[in-house]
Each structure stands twice: as C-alpha cells, then as structure tokens.
Scaffold this active site. Structure first.
Site, PDB file in Angstrom:
ATOM      1  N   ARG A 104       0.852  -1.178   0.000  1.00  0.00           N
ATOM      2  CA  ARG A 104       0.000   0.000   0.000  1.00  0.00           C
ATOM      3  C   ARG A 104       0.889   1.228   0.000  1.00  0.00           C
ATOM      4  O   ARG A 104       1.725   1.392   0.885  1.00  0.00           O
ATOM      5  CB  ARG A 104      -0.864  -0.046   1.266  1.00  0.00           C
ATOM      6  CG  ARG A 104      -2.040   0.852   1.219  1.00  0.00           C
ATOM      7  CD  ARG A 104      -2.900   0.640   2.427  1.00  0.00           C
ATOM      8  NE  ARG A 104      -2.275   1.116   3.654  1.00  0.00           N
ATOM      9  CZ  ARG A 104      -2.940   1.455   4.736  1.00  0.00           C
ATOM     10  NH1 ARG A 104      -4.249   1.323   4.759  1.00  0.00           N
ATOM     11  NH2 ARG A 104      -2.321   1.887   5.803  1.00  0.00           N
ATOM     12  N   THR A 108      -0.735   7.634  -0.940  1.00  0.00           N
ATOM     13  CA  THR A 108      -2.060   7.577  -1.584  1.00  0.00           C
ATOM     14  C   THR A 108      -2.951   6.502  -0.975  1.00  0.00           C
ATOM     15  O   THR A 108      -4.163   6.491  -1.215  1.00  0.00           O
ATOM     16  CB  THR A 108      -1.910   7.255  -3.077  1.00  0.00           C
ATOM     17  OG1 THR A 108      -1.364   5.926  -3.193  1.00  0.00           O
ATOM     18  CG2 THR A 108      -0.973   8.233  -3.771  1.00  0.00           C
ATOM     19  N   ASP A 200       1.410  -2.192  12.154  1.00  0.00           N
ATOM     20  CA  ASP A 200       1.704  -2.689  10.806  1.00  0.00           C
ATOM     21  C   ASP A 200       2.001  -4.184  10.887  1.00  0.00           C
ATOM     22  O   ASP A 200       3.009  -4.604  11.466  1.00  0.00           O
ATOM     23  CB  ASP A 200       2.897  -1.938  10.217  1.00  0.00           C
ATOM     24  CG  ASP A 200       3.104  -2.299   8.758  1.00  0.00           C
ATOM     25  OD1 ASP A 200       2.983  -1.402   7.908  1.00  0.00           O
ATOM     26  OD2 ASP A 200       3.379  -3.486   8.472  1.00  0.00           O
ATOM     27  N   ASP A 203       5.397  -5.451   9.411  1.00  0.00           N
ATOM     28  CA  ASP A 203       6.547  -5.059  10.234  1.00  0.00           C
ATOM     29  C   ASP A 203       6.606  -5.862  11.531  1.00  0.00           C
ATOM     30  O   ASP A 203       7.686  -6.256  11.977  1.00  0.00           O
ATOM     31  CB  ASP A 203       6.476  -3.565  10.556  1.00  0.00           C
ATOM     32  CG  ASP A 203       6.824  -2.702   9.354  1.00  0.00           C
ATOM     33  OD1 ASP A 203       7.496  -3.217   8.434  1.00  0.00           O
ATOM     34  OD2 ASP A 203       6.419  -1.526   9.337  1.00  0.00           O
TER      35      ASP A 203
END
Ligand SMILES: O=P(O)(O)OC[C@H]1O[C@H](OP(=O)(O)OP(=O)(O)O)[C@H](O)[C@@H]1O
Ligand SMILES: O=c1cc[nH]c(=O)[nH]1
Ligand SMILES: [Mg+2]
Length: 209
Positions: A104, A108, A200, A203
């Site tokens: 992603r 944006t 995340d 991560d």
C-alpha cells in the site's frame, strides 16, 4: 451482499489480545498469528461438503464421512498474508498456494501490485484470500480483481482485523465474497491504520520496524 463472519471463539479472542499488545515480541507475534490462522481455518471450512464412504474398523464395517473432493487454494497477499498460510495449511494440507504481491503506497493508500504467481488450475479452486489486515480494502479488492481476471469465482476473504470502511468497500466491489475476521475494529486513522488494530502487520511479523 457478502457476509461478514466474526470468528468470536474465546481462544481466538484471547490470542488476538496478545497479538494487539505492542509488548509482544516478534517471535510470539508470529506464533500467535499462526495459531489464530489455524483456529480461523476451522471456522472457514465449517461448511465444506461431506460424502459418505465405508470403512472397516477392527470390529465392524461402518459408513462414515470424509470431505468430498473439494479443490481448495490459499492466496496470501504478500507480505503480511504469508504469516497466516502455514496455520491454515495445518488443517488443509492439500490446498495449493498462490501469491499476490501488493503493498500500500503510504501517501495515496492505493495498492501497488508487484508479483502474482497462481496455481495453473486456480479457476477450478475454491479460494481463501488471506491477509491479517483489511483497512481501506484497496489491497483486498485488488487481489480479488486479479483472481477474477484469471476466471476464479469462488472466493472467501480471511483477515485477523478489519475496519468497517474496508468491509464496506469489499462488499461493494465484490458482493459475492464472504469475509471472515477475528475482530471488526472501530475505524481508520488519518494514515489508514486500523484503530485500535495491531499496528503494521508486516513489520510486526518480520521485525522490519
Ligand atoms: O486495506 P488496505 O488499506 O489496502 O491495507 C491493508 C494492507 O496493508 C498491509 O500491507 P502493506 O501494504 O503494509 O504491505 P506488507 O504486507 O508488505 O507490509 C496489509 O497487510 C494489507 O495488505
Ligand atoms: O492498521 C493497518 C493498516 C494497514 N496495514 C497494516 O498492517 N495495519
Ligand atoms: Mg505492512
């Protein structure tokens, strides 16, 4: 309209608490995600059709049931989806695995496709698209688009945590796809992160931050 199924088994909810906790180590996070994926696989396969066969026990012949030759496929969205694949394969070892690579764009929030490798008979398979996070829904919609372009029609989605925004977007774009989640969270923040979420997922699985 696709259904939203929240897998609220106590074991799933318990493990999800520690997945969310920022103090959980990378090793424990990976193990817990793997375990929850197995438990969710139990729920997602609940309606697999059975067929009756006859076996001989040590003392009698009996009619008994086996899963009737369904062809299944798992499609993890790279990278974070990989963290759930082995957990699902523990229950469905015969499933083939295709990969869709998407990240992603942080500005944006649009998905960027960088890799696709699918089983040659993918269009004949019942597919489970796997990703821990369903945030805006952009990645899930793009992955399902890739599969439908290849002729796939029987698709389910499996996420650990979803935001209402992402569920709505997938249901609108792909109303034939049911979505299985361990939790439906509150909302997205300004950066497209699920609140409260788990941060995340990629991560935390791979220790990259
Ligand atoms: O619903 P969306 O708004 O599209 O967001 C969800 C996506 O974001 C994360 O991937 P990320 O882009 O961080 O890539 P990674 O798995 O390589 O970390 C996550 O694993 C989903 O694929
Ligand atoms: O909260 C979020 C949103 C997108 N991707 C993640 O890994 N976490
Ligand atoms: Mg990530």
């Amino acid at each position: 309209m696709g259904k939203l199924i929240v897998c609220d088994h106590p074991l799933i909810q318990h493990k999800l608490t520690f997945i969310r906790d920022m103090r959980t180590s990378t090793k424990e996070f990976r193990e817990l995600v793997d375990e929850v994926a197995t438990l969710m696989a139990y729920e997602i396969t609940r309606n697999l059709p059975l067929q009756t066969i006859t076996v001989q026990t040590p003392v009698a012949e009996t009619e008994t049931q086996v899963i009737s030759g369904r062809m299944l496929g798992l499609v993890p969205i790279l990278r974070a989806g990989l963290g759930m694949v082995d957990g699902v394969l523990k229950l469905i070892p015969g499933a083939k695995v295709g990969h869709v690579g998407l990240f992603r764009d942080p500005e944006t929030l649009q998905p960027v496709e960088y890799y696709t490798k699918l089983p040659t008979d993918v269009q004949e398979r019942e597919l489970i698209v796997i990703d821990p996070m369903l945030a805006t829904g952009g990645s899930a919609i793009a992955a399902i688009d890739v599969l439908k372009k290849r002729g796939c029609s029987q698709i389910k989605m499996m996420n650990l945590i979803a935001a209402p925004e992402g569920v709505k977007a997938v249901q609108e774009a792909h109303p034939d796809v049911d979505i299985y989640v361990a939790a439906l969270d509150s909302h997205l923040n300004d950066h497209g992160y699920i609140i409260p979420g788990l941060g995340d997922a990629g991560d935390r699985l791979y220790g990259t931050k």
